[in-house]
Design a protein around this motif. Structure first.
Motif, short mmCIF file in Angstrom:
data_model
loop_
_atom_site.label_atom_id
_atom_site.label_comp_id
_atom_site.label_asym_id
_atom_site.label_seq_id
_atom_site.Cartn_x
_atom_site.Cartn_y
_atom_site.Cartn_z
N THR A 268 0.82 -1.22 0.00
CA THR A 268 0.00 0.00 0.00
C THR A 268 0.85 1.27 0.00
N ASP A 269 0.28 2.29 -0.64
CA ASP A 269 0.83 3.64 -0.59
C ASP A 269 -0.37 4.55 -0.33
N MET A 270 -0.16 5.84 -0.19
CA MET A 270 -1.29 6.70 0.16
C MET A 270 -1.76 7.62 -0.94
N GLU A 271 -0.82 8.03 -1.82
CA GLU A 271 -1.17 9.04 -2.82
C GLU A 271 -2.33 8.61 -3.71
N GLY A 272 -2.43 7.31 -3.95
CA GLY A 272 -3.47 6.81 -4.85
C GLY A 272 -4.70 6.27 -4.15
N GLY B 170 3.26 1.12 3.19
CA GLY B 170 4.46 1.52 2.47
C GLY B 170 4.75 3.02 2.41
N HIS B 171 3.74 3.85 2.68
CA HIS B 171 3.94 5.29 2.47
C HIS B 171 4.90 5.89 3.50
N GLY B 172 5.90 6.59 3.01
CA GLY B 172 6.82 7.34 3.87
C GLY B 172 7.47 6.48 4.95
N ALA C 145 -1.50 3.39 -5.48
CA ALA C 145 -0.32 3.70 -6.31
C ALA C 145 -0.40 5.09 -6.96
N HIS C 146 0.77 5.64 -7.23
CA HIS C 146 0.87 6.95 -7.92
C HIS C 146 1.85 6.83 -9.07
N ALA C 147 1.83 7.84 -9.94
CA ALA C 147 2.70 7.85 -11.12
C ALA C 147 4.14 8.16 -10.74
N ASP D 94 2.86 12.90 -8.48
CA ASP D 94 3.87 12.06 -9.14
C ASP D 94 5.24 12.21 -8.48
N HIS D 95 5.88 11.09 -8.21
CA HIS D 95 7.25 11.05 -7.71
C HIS D 95 7.75 9.61 -7.75
N THR D 96 9.04 9.45 -7.56
CA THR D 96 9.61 8.10 -7.45
C THR D 96 10.41 8.03 -6.16
ZN LIG Z 1 3.57 7.50 -0.79
#
Ligand SMILES: [Zn+2]
Length: 264
Positions: free
Chosen positions: A11-15, A63-65, A104-106, A116-118
């Motif tokens: 998991t991530d948060m931006e998406g 997974g975020h940060g 997910a994010h781009a 968007d970031h990597t």
């Molecule tokens: Zn994130």
């Protein structure tokens, strides 16, 4: 006999559905706890959909940060929380049958991708592997492919989904929101149903989604926003790392053994 089905949710948060503005991602803002609740709600929907689809085990990574966004007590008790290290151990030990990316994010430098970031929006300009521009999604997919684990679905903003299909055309996508510019998005009113349907459809058809194809050795190239960022990363690297220009480091990876092989 039914085939074992152990699913990993990264998991991530931006998406995540309902998080529509950059301000909602600020850990110091009062509204951040609400964003965390939205993340938990999406995880619970996905976990439930996995078990409905016949999963034996469901693991998840906050997974975020670097984590700290998910209160495990608020997550469906059937799911097991994992660290980044535990995720890698599970992969190595053959305990994961497929992975789903949630929130997910781009990748960095994408028009129309919400936030968007990597990996880092403050220090990393781009990561390329074998001359292909990487997203966080594709980095995960490369590590998973090492252990023959396909990423079968991605749920996030519309552009993150389209981008995932550039790496794995057969992947199942659930676009839960659309960005109007980098820092603002609109969530689809049907986002919860989209999430659940994507998870269930992907799991039912998981055999049709291949792993990402990439040949070792890998040439890993990372560009930083500033020269000094490149220099401090270089100071912590082994001697075989090449500085190809003021902002870019390059290394050759003969055989991937960890997520950290794929970046600096
Ligand atoms: Zn994130």
């Amino acid at each position: 006999m039914k085939q074992r089905l152990n699913v990993f949710l990264l998991t991530d948060m931006e998406g995540i559905a309902g998080i529509n503005d950059i301000g909602e991602m600020d850990r110091t803002a009062a509204c951040f706890s609400l964003s965390c609740e939205k993340l938990c709600a999406s995880i619970n929907l996905a976990v439930n959909a996995c078990f409905d689809a016949g999963a034996d085990r469901v693991y998840y990574l906050d997974g975020h940060g670097g984590g700290g966004n998910v209160n495990a007590k608020k997550i469906d008790r059937r799911a097991t929380k994992c660290s980044l290290e535990e995720w890698q151990e599970l992969l190595k030990n053959g305990e994961i049958d497929c992975q789903i990316e949630l929130g997910a994010h781009a990748r960095a430098g994408t028009i129309g991708g919400f936030l968007d970031h990597t990996i880092s929006s403050t220090s990393i300009y781009s990561i390329k592997i074998n001359d292909m521009e990487m997203s966080e999604f594709s980095l995960h997919a490369i590590l998973c492919a090492k252990y023959n684990v396909p990423i079968i679905a991605v749920i996030g903003d519309e552009v993150a989904c389209k981008q995932a299909q550039e790496y794995i055309p057969e992947i199942y996508c659930g676009a839960v929101k659309v960005a109007s510019c980098r820092n603002v998005a609109t969530t689809d009113p049907d986002a919860d149903r989209i999430l659940v349907d994507t998870v269930k459809t992907a799991l039912a058809n998981r055999a049709s989604v291949p792993c990402i194809q990439l040949q070792e050795p890998l040439c890993v190239e990372q560009s930083f926003y500033r020269t000094d960022m490149c220099e401090s990363a270089l100071a912590n690297c082994s001697a075989d790392v090449l500085r190809v220009n003021a902002r870019t480091l390059q290394k050759e990876v003969q055989c991937i053994s960890s997520y950290f092989d794929l970046k600096f």
